[in-house]
Design an enzyme around this catalytic site. Structure first.
Site, PDB file in Angstrom:
ATOM      1  N   ASP A   1      63.822 -49.024 -80.882  1.00  0.00           N
ATOM      2  CA  ASP A   1      63.476 -49.704 -79.962  1.00  0.00           C
ATOM      3  C   ASP A   1      62.998 -48.850 -78.417  1.00  0.00           C
ATOM      4  OD1 ASP A   1      61.416 -51.736 -80.361  1.00  0.00           O
ATOM      5  OD2 ASP A   1      63.396 -53.319 -80.165  1.00  0.00           O
TER       6      ASP A   1
ATOM      7  N   HIS B   1      56.761 -42.632 -77.855  1.00  0.00           N
ATOM      8  CA  HIS B   1      56.961 -43.009 -79.076  1.00  0.00           C
ATOM      9  C   HIS B   1      57.369 -40.596 -79.492  1.00  0.00           C
ATOM     10  CE1 HIS B   1      55.919 -46.229 -80.551  1.00  0.00           C
ATOM     11  NE2 HIS B   1      54.825 -46.314 -80.712  1.00  0.00           N
TER      12      HIS B   1
ATOM     13  N   LEU C   1      74.307 -34.349 -95.181  1.00  0.00           N
ATOM     14  CA  LEU C   1      73.408 -35.327 -93.946  1.00  0.00           C
ATOM     15  C   LEU C   1      72.537 -35.920 -94.794  1.00  0.00           C
ATOM     16  CD1 LEU C   1      73.754 -37.346 -92.217  1.00  0.00           C
ATOM     17  CD2 LEU C   1      71.634 -35.422 -90.914  1.00  0.00           C
TER      18      LEU C   1
END
Ligand code: FPP
Length: 221
Positions: free
Chosen positions: A2, A19, A113
């Site tokens: 956010d 973004h 990962l």
């Protein structure tokens, strides 16, 4: 993740600029996760509610997703990363779905990962779709079924730590079922400024907490 919009606004730029910078934070956090040997990193990239944002922002975000997937594929291979996208695919373009499937397939054998991007996802959507499928199987007499295996996160461990950036202190429809015993970490830092040092601090803070899972301190010793 956010705070991209506010980060851009502070600089007099369009939200999409935030973004794009946020995607750099994604890269930095993935790098640290790999360095620290973290098993799973989940990113809430786009909620089902985000479809209601201005059309140009939605299109910009979807294009950024597609671009990031294509650009990062060599990094996934190099770093043994298994890449996954979870969420309601029904609104995604065929092209994006194809790119996602290809990246997921190509990295499915990687053992380092697991990087999960939640796209067009909401916790309520997940619980609803799981309940529907669970009820069908239950009705048809299937035995030994577990509700958790119907969630889109089936087989993925519940998160240990949830980080929310930009000063918001809400769960905003993310992993509602899966966060039952998750530790929360809130920071004022806007997502584009959330890089390795900030991520490391969040992990260190988490590591110093005592998790009891409903038991007493004595029981967990
Ligand atoms: C929320 O900030 C952020 C989003 C809705 C998009 C997050 C997407 C990225 C960081 C793109 C890169 C992702 C990947 C997986 C490559 P906001 O726009 O609500 O910020 P605001 O609260 O300041 O308005």
């Amino acid at each position: 993740m956010d705070g991209n919009g506010r980060w851009a606004k502070q600089r007099g730029k369009e939200r999409l600029y935030g973004h794009i910078e946020g995607a750099e934070s994604v890269r930095a956090c993935c790098e640290l996760a790999v360095e620290m040997g973290i098993g799973y990193l989940s990113l809430y990239a786009f909620s089902t509610e985000n479809w209601n944002r201005p059309q140009d922002e939605v299109i910009g975000l979807m294009n950024l997703m597609a671009k990031s997937i294509l650009e990062e594929k060599p990094t996934f291979e190099k770093n043994n990363i298994r890449f996954m996208v979870l969420g309601d695919r029904s609104h995604l373009s065929d092209e994006l779905k194809r790119d996602i499937d290809k990246a997921m397939e190509e990295t499915s054998g990687n053992t380092g990962l697991t990087l999960i991007v939640f796209l067009s996802y909401s916790g309520k959507w997940d619980i609803e779709q799981a309940a529907r499928r669970y009820a069908e199987d239950y009705k048809s007499g299937k035995e030994g079924i577990s509700f958790e295996n119907y969630l889109c996160t089936a087989g993925i461990p519940d998160p240990d730590l949830l980080i929310r950036t930009s000063g918001e202190q809400r769960i905003s429809n993310f992993l509602l079922w899966q966060c039952a015993y998750t530790e929360f970490y809130f920071t004022e830092t806007l997502w584009p400024d959330f890089r390795k040092p900030q991520f490391r601090l969040a992990i260190e803070t988490f590591a110093s907490r005592e998790r009891r899972f409903g038991k007493t301190s004595e029981q967990i010793k």
